[in-house]
Design a protein around this motif. Sequence first.
Motif, PDB file in Angstrom:
ATOM      1  N   ASN A 459       0.822  -1.221   0.000  1.00  0.00           N
ATOM      2  CA  ASN A 459       0.000   0.000   0.000  1.00  0.00           C
ATOM      3  C   ASN A 459       0.850   1.263   0.000  1.00  0.00           C
ATOM      4  O   ASN A 459       0.447   2.293  -0.551  1.00  0.00           O
ATOM      5  N   GLU A 460       2.038   1.191   0.592  1.00  0.00           N
ATOM      6  CA  GLU A 460       2.913   2.368   0.646  1.00  0.00           C
ATOM      7  C   GLU A 460       3.813   2.480  -0.590  1.00  0.00           C
ATOM      8  O   GLU A 460       4.608   3.418  -0.694  1.00  0.00           O
ATOM      9  N   GLY A 461       3.711   1.521  -1.510  1.00  0.00           N
ATOM     10  CA  GLY A 461       4.456   1.611  -2.758  1.00  0.00           C
ATOM     11  C   GLY A 461       5.878   1.094  -2.695  1.00  0.00           C
ATOM     12  O   GLY A 461       6.624   1.233  -3.666  1.00  0.00           O
ATOM     13  N   VAL A 462       6.270   0.515  -1.573  1.00  0.00           N
ATOM     14  CA  VAL A 462       7.616  -0.049  -1.462  1.00  0.00           C
ATOM     15  C   VAL A 462       7.712  -1.360  -2.223  1.00  0.00           C
ATOM     16  O   VAL A 462       8.733  -1.674  -2.836  1.00  0.00           O
ATOM     17  N   LEU A 463       6.625  -2.123  -2.220  1.00  0.00           N
ATOM     18  CA  LEU A 463       6.551  -3.433  -2.878  1.00  0.00           C
ATOM     19  C   LEU A 463       5.350  -3.453  -3.817  1.00  0.00           C
ATOM     20  O   LEU A 463       4.275  -2.957  -3.469  1.00  0.00           O
ATOM     21  N   LYS A 464       5.559  -4.016  -5.009  1.00  0.00           N
ATOM     22  CA  LYS A 464       4.451  -4.086  -5.968  1.00  0.00           C
ATOM     23  C   LYS A 464       3.611  -5.336  -5.784  1.00  0.00           C
ATOM     24  O   LYS A 464       2.389  -5.271  -5.681  1.00  0.00           O
ATOM     25  N   THR A 465       4.246  -6.505  -5.791  1.00  0.00           N
ATOM     26  CA  THR A 465       3.479  -7.749  -5.696  1.00  0.00           C
ATOM     27  C   THR A 465       4.180  -8.750  -4.784  1.00  0.00           C
ATOM     28  O   THR A 465       5.400  -8.710  -4.615  1.00  0.00           O
ATOM     29  N   SER A 466       3.385  -9.670  -4.224  1.00  0.00           N
ATOM     30  CA  SER A 466       3.919 -10.761  -3.408  1.00  0.00           C
ATOM     31  C   SER A 466       2.928 -11.916  -3.422  1.00  0.00           C
ATOM     32  O   SER A 466       1.710 -11.702  -3.356  1.00  0.00           O
ATOM     33  N   ASN A 467       3.452 -13.127  -3.494  1.00  0.00           N
ATOM     34  CA  ASN A 467       2.577 -14.294  -3.433  1.00  0.00           C
ATOM     35  C   ASN A 467       2.085 -14.549  -2.010  1.00  0.00           C
ATOM     36  O   ASN A 467       1.158 -15.329  -1.802  1.00  0.00           O
TER      37      ASN A 467
END
Length: 474
Positions: A459-467
């Motif tokens: 949500n903060e834009g540090v990470l785009k996707t994760s399983n």
Amino acid sequence: MTKLNSDCLYLVFNELNDKKSLYYCLLVNKEWCNLAVSILWKKYTHYNYRKSFSNIILSCLPPSSKQLLSDNNIKLPSTILSKPLLFNYISFCQFPSPRFIDSIVDMVFKNIESTKYDKRELLEQELYKLYISECKNNEELFWKTSLPLTLFPGAPTFFQELKSLTIDTNYIDSNALYEMAKFCTDLNELSIINYPQDELGFVSLIDAQRNLKRVKLGPFYEKGTHEKLNKALARKGNTIKKLYLCSVNINSSSFYSFLTSLVNLKKLSISNPKYYESQQYHVIPEFPELQYLDVCNFTCYEFYAKLIEKTKGNILRVSFCAAKKYNMNAIKNTGMLIKAIANNCSKIQSLSVHIDKNDFIHVKSLLLNCKNLIGIELMRSRSFFYDDPGDGDELLDMFAKFSPKSLICINLSGIWKYSLYGFEQFFESFRGRNLNSFNISDFRLNYEDHIQIIEKYINEGVLKTSNCTSYRYI
């Protein structure tokens, strides 16, 4: 309005990646229809086993073929068209796969309880004749039939245009290979399935090639030295840039000696390399230009570590996929491989490799030395350490402190123990440079709390996707 010429329209239509849009183009006018039909038949026909397509293809058979089939009591479906077709559909097509030809033959004989093999072969023959005589600018062929394709009308022109040829040696004989070698001389890719009993035929075909770049061997299992084929491949050592060995279980070190001639090899892909590793272990080939190394179901990391040490720093990707049952010796030698990559592959962009709990020192060197690394996958064996979870926090801490700025994709699998604090610190270290993906599996953690941390940083834009977020719904 300015009218686009046909060439421009064709380029535009060819970029359309869905059939629905092309179908709409059929309705605009005659010019659009002509262009759209050619693309539809080239791109989509042979991936579609619908009866309607088979009927149109049977309708394309010349009168002489239809008469021959009729004389042999082979009744074509009543739904095939008797009137002349609007287009020469076959001229738009790529050459079909053996499976597609089989599907048409099966459809014709579907309601016939017993069909003699010679009748099926006769229909298959007429279909192959149709494609060989009518296919234009075809560059690929998968030869899996005993029919003498090289003797069919139009064969010289057809085979002259080939760039990629796959041959199942269980079906082809030496006469066909010698005939093919006369006019098939511009192959870029040659694939051989099942070891050829007649080496001389393949030697003739290989020697005829002027710019053979990719070679695929296997699967096949055979005893013997196969000296003639080995020497023929060695003679193409300057042009071959990609080599694929798939289950080539030939228990003879001399067979693999042609590898030492591949001085310009850029990609090496090996699957089930049991005999290759064991026989060649004392003779490590040198591939100074190697860029891609992909190995599946390997048995010895040490062999590939030594192979990498002999490269000249051009490797961009290394990928290892272990068998379902992990090999103890292979896993124990992971540090040797990671160390070799860290010291010899400064340009590497993608890495997939297993890791032992004692290999962190080598992973640190890898992250420090490989400044172009974009994606990394570290796999820890479930079978070895199921009751001994590794320190996931220590691994995350290394990524946080030593990852190059280029690293944006991290995949971790195996039994690791991650704390909530370790997660927080890891993601905070990537704030400002961001991660495209962070995937982990088989991890021991408090699912809900760890997932909340991951979702926070998404949500903060540090990470785009994760399983990891999918575990909430399992």
